[in-house]
Design an enzyme around this catalytic site. Structure first.
Site, short mmCIF file in Angstrom:
data_model
loop_
_atom_site.label_atom_id
_atom_site.label_comp_id
_atom_site.label_asym_id
_atom_site.label_seq_id
_atom_site.Cartn_x
_atom_site.Cartn_y
_atom_site.Cartn_z
CE1 TYR A 84 34.21 33.34 43.65
CE2 TYR A 84 33.81 31.39 44.97
CZ TYR A 84 34.66 32.17 44.22
OH TYR A 84 35.96 31.76 44.02
CB SER A 115 36.59 26.93 38.43
OG SER A 115 35.43 26.58 39.11
CE LYS A 161 35.30 31.80 40.51
NZ LYS A 161 36.28 32.36 39.57
CB SER A 174 45.20 44.96 40.19
OG SER A 174 44.08 44.29 40.70
N1 LIG Z 1 41.57 33.64 46.91
C1 LIG Z 1 40.90 32.50 46.92
O1 LIG Z 1 40.85 31.84 47.98
C2 LIG Z 1 40.25 31.98 45.67
C3 LIG Z 1 39.76 30.68 45.71
C4 LIG Z 1 39.16 30.15 44.57
C5 LIG Z 1 39.08 30.91 43.42
N2 LIG Z 1 39.54 32.18 43.40
C6 LIG Z 1 39.43 32.92 42.13
O2 LIG Z 1 40.70 33.38 41.76
C7 LIG Z 1 40.56 34.50 40.89
C8 LIG Z 1 41.48 35.61 41.37
O3 LIG Z 1 41.05 36.06 42.66
P1 LIG Z 1 42.05 36.48 43.83
O4 LIG Z 1 41.80 35.55 44.94
O5 LIG Z 1 43.43 36.64 43.32
O6 LIG Z 1 41.38 37.86 44.28
P2 LIG Z 1 41.84 39.38 44.11
O7 LIG Z 1 43.16 39.58 44.78
O8 LIG Z 1 40.67 40.17 44.60
O9 LIG Z 1 42.03 39.58 42.54
C9 LIG Z 1 40.94 39.69 41.66
C10 LIG Z 1 41.41 40.33 40.38
O10 LIG Z 1 40.31 40.40 39.46
C11 LIG Z 1 40.19 41.73 38.98
N3 LIG Z 1 38.84 42.05 38.57
C12 LIG Z 1 37.70 42.04 39.30
N4 LIG Z 1 36.66 42.43 38.55
C13 LIG Z 1 37.16 42.70 37.32
C14 LIG Z 1 36.59 43.16 36.10
N5 LIG Z 1 35.29 43.43 35.99
N6 LIG Z 1 37.40 43.32 35.02
C15 LIG Z 1 38.72 43.08 35.11
N7 LIG Z 1 39.33 42.66 36.24
C16 LIG Z 1 38.54 42.47 37.33
C17 LIG Z 1 40.66 42.59 40.15
O11 LIG Z 1 40.96 43.88 39.69
P3 LIG Z 1 40.65 45.22 40.55
O12 LIG Z 1 41.88 45.45 41.39
O13 LIG Z 1 40.43 46.27 39.54
O14 LIG Z 1 39.42 44.93 41.38
C18 LIG Z 1 41.87 41.78 40.60
O15 LIG Z 1 42.97 42.04 39.77
C19 LIG Z 1 39.08 34.87 40.92
O16 LIG Z 1 38.45 34.36 39.76
C20 LIG Z 1 38.57 34.16 42.16
O17 LIG Z 1 37.20 33.85 42.10
C21 LIG Z 1 40.13 32.73 44.51
#
Ligand SMILES: NC(=O)c1ccc[n+]([C@@H]2O[C@H](COP(=O)([O-])OP(=O)(O)OC[C@H]3O[C@@H](n4cnc5c(N)ncnc54)[C@H](OP(=O)(O)O)[C@@H]3O)[C@@H](O)[C@H]2O)c1
Length: 268
Positions: free
Chosen positions: A141, A127, A145, A11
């Site tokens: 968090y 991760s 991870k 999303s």
């Molecule tokens: N951004 C960073 O700096 C960063 C750094 C390291 C790792 N990460 C990791 O990257 C991954 C993606 O995160 P993002 O940064 O792209 O954040 P994001 O924009 O908040 O995206 C998170 C996604 O996960 C979905 N989600 C959350 N809970 C869920 C559930 N119970 N079932 C199904 N879908 C669910 C959300 O859907 P909804 O719209 O329904 O909430 C959204 O599509 C995560 O695992 C995060 O920990 C991010």
């Protein structure tokens, strides 16, 4: 033959960019959202919550019935809690693990039987740098991870005989919806002893994330990783400073490394 990809959490953020980029690169992409979400017309959107095993199994079976195989699983959906470990409510601590650990395992365990029968597959587990070092005020968090790190290392060996590769992706700070979606326990509900420090640290965390790279940079890297015949076990996709931190954690005495991290996060 076009490769079939199953990716969770499209999303926003990484998931959205990766799904679009893979679809543009001739992959057959099935991406999941919790509620109906708009997407590139080439991406097949599935409704799924990773914490609900039945919804995961139903959607995995749907893809298998349609395509006969799933070549690549990208475990991306995740959430983030922020606050002092003592303050974050138990339900949210559980939700953190339910989503980022058990949710990952729900998709892996549902897809593995098909990958084993195929005799091939790739599992990319998203991760974090926070999976390589415990981050203050993001303890659960980081714990979620770290759990993914451990299971991925073990799975890599268990699945070798079936030609299934497990690849860890450790992003640094990226500008996604992660910052606005984080469940923060800040000023009003934070015990006085933590209040000022939490606010100071979370301001630094949010500044780092807001200044972070665009998710398309990570998506481009994922496309390249998937093109590799022999991908590495882990890809740290981060700024020079964050990559350096990962190396320093490995080679420095723990107390020195702690003081560097404390310095970064404004903790005396
Ligand atoms: N951004 C960073 O700096 C960063 C750094 C390291 C790792 N990460 C990791 O990257 C991954 C993606 O995160 P993002 O940064 O792209 O954040 P994001 O924009 O908040 O995206 C998170 C996604 O996960 C979905 N989600 C959350 N809970 C869920 C559930 N119970 N079932 C199904 N879908 C669910 C959300 O859907 P909804 O719209 O329904 O909430 C959204 O599509 C995560 O695992 C995060 O920990 C991010």
């Amino acid at each position: 033959m076009k490769k079939v990809v199953f990716i969770t959490g499209i999303s926003s953020g990484f998931g959205k960019s990766i799904a679009s980029m893979l679809a543009q690169n001739a992959y057959i992409v099935y991406g999941t959202c919790r509620k109906p979400c708009e997407h590139d017309s080439k991406v097949n959107v599935l409704l799924l919550d990773v914490t609900d095993l039945q919804s995961v199994e139903k959607n995995v079976n749907l893809v298998l019935e349609k395509e006969g195989r799933i070549d690549i699983l990208i475990n991306n959906a995740g959430m983030h809690t922020g606050g002092a470990a003592e303050v974050i409510p138990f339900d949210e601590m559980k939700l953190q693990m339910e989503t980022n650990f058990f949710g990952f395992m729900n998709t892996i365990r549902s897809i593995l039987p098909a990958m084993r029968k195929q005799g091939s597959g790739r599992i990319l587990n998203v991760s974090s740098i926070g999976g390589l070092m415990g981050l203050p005020f993001q303890s659960y968090y980081s714990a979620s991870k770290f759990a993914i790190e451990g299971v991925s290392e073990a799975l890599r060996m268990e699945l070798r005989a079936f030609n299934i590769k497990v690849i860890l992706i450790n992003p640094g700070d990226f500008h996604t919806h992660n910052t606005q979606n984080r469940l923060n326990h800040s000023t009003s509900d934070t015990i006085d002893a933590y209040k000022d420090q939490f606010q100071k640290t979370i301001d630094i965390i949010e500044k780092d994330e807001t200044k972070g790279w665009a998710p398309e940079i990570l998506a481009r890297k994922i496309v390249k990783i998937l093109e590799k015949k022999n991908p590495a076990r882990r890809y740290v996709i981060a700024s020079f400073e964050q990559k350096l931190a990962v190396i320093l954690k490995r080679i420095m005495p723990g107390c020195w490394f702690d003081s560097i991290l404390r310095g970064h996060y404004g903790i005396k």
